[in-house]
Motif scaffolding. Structure first.
Motif, short mmCIF file in Angstrom:
data_model
loop_
_atom_site.label_atom_id
_atom_site.label_comp_id
_atom_site.label_asym_id
_atom_site.label_seq_id
_atom_site.Cartn_x
_atom_site.Cartn_y
_atom_site.Cartn_z
N SER A 335 0.83 -1.19 0.00
CA SER A 335 0.00 0.00 0.00
C SER A 335 0.88 1.26 0.00
N GLU A 336 0.38 2.31 -0.64
CA GLU A 336 1.14 3.56 -0.67
C GLU A 336 1.15 4.25 0.68
N LYS A 337 0.20 3.92 1.53
CA LYS A 337 0.13 4.52 2.86
C LYS A 337 0.25 3.42 3.92
N GLN A 338 0.53 3.83 5.15
CA GLN A 338 0.66 2.89 6.24
C GLN A 338 -0.69 2.32 6.66
N ASP A 339 -1.79 3.03 6.35
CA ASP A 339 -3.11 2.53 6.73
C ASP A 339 -4.00 2.40 5.51
N VAL A 340 -4.94 1.47 5.58
CA VAL A 340 -5.86 1.19 4.49
C VAL A 340 -7.13 0.60 5.09
N GLU A 397 -3.85 -0.41 10.08
CA GLU A 397 -2.64 0.42 10.06
C GLU A 397 -1.42 -0.44 10.37
#
Length: 424
Positions: A335-340, A397
């Protein structure tokens, strides 16, 4: 009586068949025999009462007398000794009664479908791998009575009393607790015609599972494993170091009594999960070994590094996860972010399983895997504020470095190595 060629061939075939039966152990029996180390003991340290209950349960199942309880449900949080106690009890009983056979099934793995019917199909497969392959006509759509009868026949072919160990049994229970999803179909297996003497040990984290999925008084008792207390954790550490002799003394010195006590209190306060303490002891042995090698090589200053850090390092367990859990972590790490959101993660997880040609997973299985990894400190779950009329969702996260996680996954599974890009 003089030997004849015909009698000789018959004798040879009989001996070969006897040797085949002795050699064809179930996978669970092989693991029980191979998994014994010098530090293993039964009853488990800190679980004497629970192990006594297990021993008495075994006696009641194999005493030849009708028993109201043919099934025992072990509940409690992760790291409270459920699995180790069940396997230890099975190993101890086999030491007294070598003809006892053991079969074990994890409901998180290789069940198609993930239901009681799928469990019976997997049980038939497990029993058949212990001897001659037997063709069966039952499928997941067969009546439950036919599946139970086929399972009893497979258990009977093992050739002795059977201890059946079922891990993660809560994965079989859907929202409805009756009909095909009821655990009564497992508890009543021993009552089926042709069933061998049988002891069923099933366990999961949920304390209220029997209330939700099993009718009261249907032959299943429960045993709760409370989180380990600080005193019990101290006893575990003391026992592990004591059995190791001089190496244990060096390990205790390497960790330091203050550091050990701090870790024990921390674990007792937050989770009571003894796996953290077991890893702490392993760190102590590793550090003592490094110090000894450094002292012998004249490099004493290089030995003192990160002794207590791995106690808080959840990445150390990733290599032991089932492949499905590793793929789920790999999906999250991309994922591009730490949370999804969980919904988004699940959709990408299904795509990744298809890409790697792995069996599909249900939303319940993915949710259970995420919860298990949260308990191990790899990620954090929090509720997402939903707009009016929208379905609530959770945000997953990642609390470890994505780069470090990918490195560990690549080492643990070559299957995942080519799936990762050179992202951050």
């Amino acid at each position: 009586e003089p030997e004849t060629p015909v009698k000789t061939r018959r004798h040879d075939r009989a001996c070969a068949a006897s040797e085949l039966v002795a050699w064809k152990a179930t996978q669970a029996e092989v693991l029980l025999d191979q998994g014994v180390s010098v530090g293993d003991s039964y009853p488990l340290v800190g679980r004497q009462r629970e192990c006594d209950v297990l021993d008495e349960f075994m006696k009641s199942c194999f005493s030849g007398k009708p028993s109201q309880a043919s099934c025992l449900y072990l509940s409690g949080g992760p790291g409270t000794g459920k699995t180790s106690s069940a396997r230890g009890a099975a190993r101890a009983w086999r030491a007294q009664c070598p003809k006892t056979r053991v079969a074990e099934i994890n409901c998180m793995e290789q069940l198609q479908p993930n239901s009681v019917a799928g469990l019976y199909l997997r049980l038939i497969e497990v029993c058949n791998t212990a001897g001659e392959q037997i063709q069966t006509s039952v499928t997941a759509k067969s009546p439950m009575s036919s599946l139970m009868s086929a399972a009893c026949s497979s258990l009977q072919r093992l050739g002795g009393p059977v201890i059946l160990i079922i891990d993660e049994v809560d994965q079989l229970v859907k929202k409805a607790s009756t009909g095909e999803n009821s655990l009564d179909h497992l508890c009543n297996l021993v009552l089926q015609p042709g069933a061998p003497p049988l002891s069923i040990l099933m366990f999961a984290n949920a304390v209220d599972l029997l209330i939700r999925a099993c009718k009261q008084g249907q032959g299943c008792e429960s045993l709760l494993f409370e989180p380990y207390s600080a005193d019990q954790l101290r006893s575990i550490v003391k026992a592990k170091f004591a059995v190791a002799g001089e190496e244990g003394q060096l390990a205790e010195k390497a960790l330091g009594r203050a550091g050990i006590e701090l870790s024990i209190r921390k674990v007792a306060k937050h989770s009571g999960d003894c796996r953290h303490i077991v890893r702490l002891c392993e760190d102590g042995f590793a550090e003592a070994s490094r110090q000894k090698e450094s002292a012998e090589g004249g490099q004493e200053q290089d030995a003192k590094k990160k002794v207590l850090q791995s106690d808080n390092d959840p990445l150390a367990e990733v290599k032991h996860f089932p492949i499905g859990h590793q793929i789920l972590l790999g999906t999250l790490s991309q994922s591009e972010k730490q949370d999804v959101t969980f919904t988004d993660l699940f959709q990408r997880y299904k795509a990744m399983l298809s890409r790697l040609k792995q069996p599909a997973a249900s939303k319940m299985q993915a949710n259970a895997a995420v919860s298990a990894m949260e308990q191990r400190g790899l990620l954090h779950l929090r509720k997402r504020r939903a707009s009016r009329g929208a379905n609530p969702d959770h945000v997953v996260e990642l609390v470890v470095s994505r780069k470090s996680l990918r490195e560990v996954l690549c080492e643990a599974s070559p299957l995942l190595k080519h799936c990762f890009s050179d992202g951050p």
